[in-house]
Design a protein around this motif. Structure first.
Motif, PDB file in Angstrom:
ATOM      1  N   PRO A  18       0.792  -1.232   0.000  1.00 44.81           N
ATOM      2  CA  PRO A  18       0.000   0.000   0.000  1.00 44.81           C
ATOM      3  C   PRO A  18       0.823   1.279   0.000  1.00 44.81           C
ATOM      4  CG  PRO A  18       0.071  -0.910   2.210  1.00 44.81           C
ATOM      5  CD  PRO A  18       0.815  -1.877   1.330  1.00 44.81           C
ATOM      6  N   ARG A  19       2.138   1.178   0.147  1.00 46.17           N
ATOM      7  CA  ARG A  19       2.965   2.381   0.214  1.00 46.17           C
ATOM      8  C   ARG A  19       2.939   3.125  -1.123  1.00 46.17           C
ATOM      9  NH1 ARG A  19       8.268  -0.311   2.884  1.00 46.17           N
ATOM     10  NH2 ARG A  19       7.686  -1.863   1.309  1.00 46.17           N
ATOM     11  N   ALA A  66      -1.461  11.669 -10.270  1.00 47.17           N
ATOM     12  CA  ALA A  66      -2.215  11.579  -9.017  1.00 47.17           C
ATOM     13  C   ALA A  66      -1.368  10.961  -7.911  1.00 47.17           C
ATOM     14  CB  ALA A  66      -3.487  10.765  -9.244  1.00 47.17           C
ATOM     15  N   VAL A  67      -0.579   9.938  -8.240  1.00 46.00           N
ATOM     16  CA  VAL A  67       0.285   9.311  -7.237  1.00 46.00           C
ATOM     17  C   VAL A  67       1.385  10.283  -6.818  1.00 46.00           C
ATOM     18  CG1 VAL A  67       1.865   7.413  -6.776  1.00 46.00           C
ATOM     19  CG2 VAL A  67      -0.220   6.997  -8.075  1.00 46.00           C
ATOM     20  N   ILE A  68       1.972  10.995  -7.781  1.00 53.54           N
ATOM     21  CA  ILE A  68       3.013  11.979  -7.443  1.00 53.54           C
ATOM     22  C   ILE A  68       2.439  13.076  -6.556  1.00 53.54           C
ATOM     23  CG2 ILE A  68       4.546  13.737  -8.403  1.00 53.54           C
ATOM     24  CD1 ILE A  68       4.997  11.977 -10.807  1.00 53.54           C
ATOM     25  N   GLU A  69       1.207  13.489  -6.829  1.00 56.34           N
ATOM     26  CA  GLU A  69       0.551  14.505  -5.996  1.00 56.34           C
ATOM     27  C   GLU A  69       0.412  14.006  -4.562  1.00 56.34           C
ATOM     28  OE1 GLU A  69      -1.425  18.045  -4.971  1.00 56.34           O
ATOM     29  OE2 GLU A  69      -0.337  17.540  -6.819  1.00 56.34           O
ATOM     30  N   ARG A  70       0.007  12.769  -4.395  1.00 55.00           N
ATOM     31  CA  ARG A  70      -0.122  12.207  -3.045  1.00 55.00           C
ATOM     32  C   ARG A  70       1.236  12.081  -2.363  1.00 55.00           C
ATOM     33  NH1 ARG A  70      -3.257   6.768  -3.846  1.00 55.00           N
ATOM     34  NH2 ARG A  70      -2.936   6.677  -1.566  1.00 55.00           N
ATOM     35  N   ILE A  71       2.260  11.752  -3.143  1.00 55.29           N
ATOM     36  CA  ILE A  71       3.612  11.658  -2.573  1.00 55.29           C
ATOM     37  C   ILE A  71       4.069  13.032  -2.079  1.00 55.29           C
ATOM     38  CG2 ILE A  71       6.041  11.269  -3.156  1.00 55.29           C
ATOM     39  CD1 ILE A  71       5.145   8.969  -4.930  1.00 55.29           C
ATOM     40  N   MET A  72       3.782  14.079  -2.858  1.00 52.28           N
ATOM     41  CA  MET A  72       4.181  15.425  -2.436  1.00 52.28           C
ATOM     42  C   MET A  72       3.426  15.849  -1.186  1.00 52.28           C
ATOM     43  SD  MET A  72       4.888  17.605  -5.953  1.00 52.28           S
ATOM     44  CE  MET A  72       3.268  17.349  -6.666  1.00 52.28           C
ATOM     45  N   GLU A  73       2.149  15.490  -1.097  1.00 53.66           N
ATOM     46  CA  GLU A  73       1.389  15.815   0.106  1.00 53.66           C
ATOM     47  C   GLU A  73       1.958  15.106   1.331  1.00 53.66           C
ATOM     48  OE1 GLU A  73      -1.027  17.875   0.817  1.00 53.66           O
ATOM     49  OE2 GLU A  73      -0.995  18.727  -1.203  1.00 53.66           O
ATOM     50  N   GLU A  74       2.494  13.910   1.134  1.00 57.51           N
ATOM     51  CA  GLU A  74       3.070  13.162   2.243  1.00 57.51           C
ATOM     52  C   GLU A  74       4.496  13.578   2.537  1.00 57.51           C
ATOM     53  OE1 GLU A  74       2.568   8.625   2.985  1.00 57.51           O
ATOM     54  OE2 GLU A  74       4.489   8.810   1.941  1.00 57.51           O
ATOM     55  N   TYR A 154      11.995   8.969   2.064  1.00 64.18           N
ATOM     56  CA  TYR A 154      12.220   9.979   1.024  1.00 64.18           C
ATOM     57  C   TYR A 154      13.497  10.735   1.375  1.00 64.18           C
ATOM     58  CZ  TYR A 154       7.281   9.096   0.088  1.00 64.18           C
ATOM     59  OH  TYR A 154       6.081   8.500  -0.189  1.00 64.18           O
ATOM     60  N   PRO A 155      14.634  10.394   0.760  1.00 64.97           N
ATOM     61  CA  PRO A 155      15.886  11.111   1.060  1.00 64.97           C
ATOM     62  C   PRO A 155      15.837  12.545   0.538  1.00 64.97           C
ATOM     63  CG  PRO A 155      16.216   9.545  -0.720  1.00 64.97           C
ATOM     64  CD  PRO A 155      14.829   9.303  -0.195  1.00 64.97           C
ATOM     65  N   GLU A 156      16.803  13.324   0.921  1.00 62.27           N
ATOM     66  CA  GLU A 156      16.825  14.748   0.579  1.00 62.27           C
ATOM     67  C   GLU A 156      16.829  15.012  -0.927  1.00 62.27           C
ATOM     68  OE1 GLU A 156      16.401  18.614   1.017  1.00 62.27           O
ATOM     69  OE2 GLU A 156      16.266  17.110   2.616  1.00 62.27           O
ATOM     70  N   LEU A 162      11.187  17.020  -5.842  1.00 60.33           N
ATOM     71  CA  LEU A 162       9.744  17.215  -5.764  1.00 60.33           C
ATOM     72  C   LEU A 162       9.384  18.682  -5.564  1.00 60.33           C
ATOM     73  CD1 LEU A 162       8.714  14.149  -3.552  1.00 60.33           C
ATOM     74  CD2 LEU A 162       8.189  14.492  -5.971  1.00 60.33           C
ATOM     75  N   VAL A 163      10.146  19.386  -4.724  1.00 61.71           N
ATOM     76  CA  VAL A 163       9.895  20.813  -4.516  1.00 61.71           C
ATOM     77  C   VAL A 163      10.071  21.584  -5.815  1.00 61.71           C
ATOM     78  CG1 VAL A 163      10.743  22.890  -3.361  1.00 61.71           C
ATOM     79  CG2 VAL A 163      10.471  20.768  -2.067  1.00 61.71           C
TER      80      VAL A 163
END
Length: 484
Positions: A18-19, A66-74, A154-156, A162-163
């Motif tokens: 689920p990750r 959509a998955v990338i958006e959720r990753i950025m939110e997390e 999520y390393p630096e 992502l930023v």
């Protein structure tokens, strides 16, 4: 050392993981597979298959974003680029797959295709498109490697990529949409907020005077789409003359929704100022009671300047024969004194009777309000949507058997702009066949496919509201429903 392909296969995450990084791995894999199929296909030999693959590519890209958006939110919730500029966009552009449209536009610009853009504007946007797509490829590469090594962290370098992608995407989105349509300025957004306040004050006043009922508002009666703007014109010109419809401003200082009607609004204001409390009540009730026709009937007003003695309004006058239970009181202010007796008599002398004068006011006010539905449909829809959120009754909490309290959330409504056919019979929507949302499932239907009403306490709707035939038959107890 193991070959890269074998190492990739051994470290491949499971589909049941689920990750988010595991979900990204398979979404990215789908995009890569479809792109490879498109590159290996001759579009001229098999155009049908090419269109199928192109549609699959758009769907897989939407899932990937959509998955990338959720990753950025997390991963970077506090470092996300501001999306406040979205309030400047027309409502019809704010669709769920706007991000996928932006990605497709960037790909077209990089390929030299200027969709709906002038060549000069496209050339200016091409560097932004190139930077955005390069940033996306970097994000995909880093997330892909991370999903094969440590899918839970999520390393630096991943955070920094992502930023940067989030910032470039926001900058390209604002620039591209601004080149396509006229976005609202900060001043126009503020003026629209003023109109929302005026509409809310108008609804509160109409509720207090008995013109509207809370049940009509909670049921989202379609007639309110006409009634509220009509009453707001009277409120803005007469009750709250210092508000957004103040004619002391120049047309350029007014909201673009009302500025085209500046001269007509001045004539309406002058006539409103000579009305008595009873006449104003009659006019407002007629504007509430009629959707498309003047209850006064077809009376042709005389030409301007025709001097006829003033007479009382004749009876009967359609729905206005009902007694006015509470006459609206004129607010304190200088406008009563600003219309001296001579000027008042002069304005009234233009009409053969009070009925003709009120008929003229009805036609003019209805004309302005109904033109808003045609010329500024997106702005008016956004204003009314906000007004309904403010003035509708709050969702009531209900106690459930387990001892827990709280009402379920209302279903998300399908946007009007994304639905052109009835969800049940597939009949196309037209000017006469209007859209209706089912309050149970949130989908859009025609009136024939949503003829029922039901109380939905689990959705915060204690009073009967519109539901579709499917929800009426499949989900709701028979004792809670009725047919419209």
């Amino acid at each position: 050392m193991l070959p890269a392909v074998l190492r990739r296969w051994l470290r491949r995450p499971k589909r049941s993981d689920p990750r988010l990084l595991s979900q990204f791995f398979f979404a990215d894999e789908r995009v890569t597979r479809v792109v490879a199929e498109i590159n290996g296909l001759d579009a001229e030999l098999d155009p049908q298959q090419y269109l199928v693959l192109l549609n699959q590519l758009h769907l897989s890209q939407a899932q990937l974003l959509a998955v990338i958006e959720r990753i950025m939110e997390e991963c970077i919730p506090a470092q996300r680029h501001s999306r406040d500029y979205l309030v400047k966009f027309p409502e019809e552009l704010l669709v769920d797959n706007l991000g996928n449209h932006m990605l497709f536009a960037a790909e077209c610009l990089l390929a030299g295709t200027f969709l709906e853009l002038e060549e000069a504007e496209g050339a200016q946007l091409r560097p932004r498109a190139r930077n955005l797509l390069c940033s996306l490829e970097l994000v995909r590469a880093l997330l892909r490697e991370q999903s094969l090594s440590q899918p839970g962290t999520y390393p630096e370098p991943v955070r920094a990529a992502l930023v940067q992608f989030d910032r470039l995407f926001a900058e390209f989105e604002l620039s591209y949409v601004s080149s396509l349509v006229a976005v609202k300025s900060p001043d126009e957004i503020y003026r629209q907020q003023e109109i929302i306040v005026l509409f809310c004050e108008t609804v509160e006043r109409a509720l207090r005077l008995g013109y509207l009922t809370q049940e009509m508002i909670d049921g989202y009666e379609p007639l309110l789409m006409f009634t509220i703007p009509r009453l707001a014109i009277i409120s803005g010109l007469l009750i709250y003359p210092e508000g957004p419809l103040s004619l002391e401003r120049s047309p350029e200082q007014m909201s673009r929704v009302f500025s085209p009607f500046y001269n007509l609004l001045m004539k309406i204001r002058d006539l409103l100022r000579v009305l008595s409390a009873e006449e104003l009540c009659l006019l407002e009730r007629s504007l509430c009671a009629a959707e498309a026709e003047d209850p006064c009937g077809s009376v042709t007003p005389p030409a301007w300047g025709e001097a006829v003695p003033r007479v009382a309004p004749p009876s009967p006058w359609g729905l206005l024969d009902n007694p006015c239970t509470e006459s609206p009181q004129h607010p304190p202010g200088p406008w009563l004194e600003a219309t001296p007796g001579s000027r008042c008599s002069e304005l009234r002398s233009h009409y053969s009777s009070t009925r003709d004068m009120l008929h003229t006011l009805f036609v003019c006010i209805s004309g302005v309000a109904d033109q808003l539905q045609t010329n500024f449909a997106s702005d008016l829809r956004c204003i009314l949507k906000t007004v309904f959120k403010i003035v509708a009754s709050p969702a009531e909490t209900s106690e459930e058997p387990g001892g827990s309290t709280g009402a379920h959330r209302r279903p998300e409504w399908v946007p009007d702009s994304s639905c052109s056919h009835c969800s049940a019979c597939r009949a196309p929507f037209t000017l006469l066949r209007r859209r209706h949302h089912c309050r149970s499932c949130g989908k859009i239907f025609c009136s024939r496919c949503s003829p029922h009403s039901a109380a939905l306490p689990h959705c915060g709707q204690p009073r009967p509201v519109r539901v579709c035939t499917h929800c009426h038959a499949a989900h709701l107890p028979a004792w809670r429903v009725r047919t419209r």
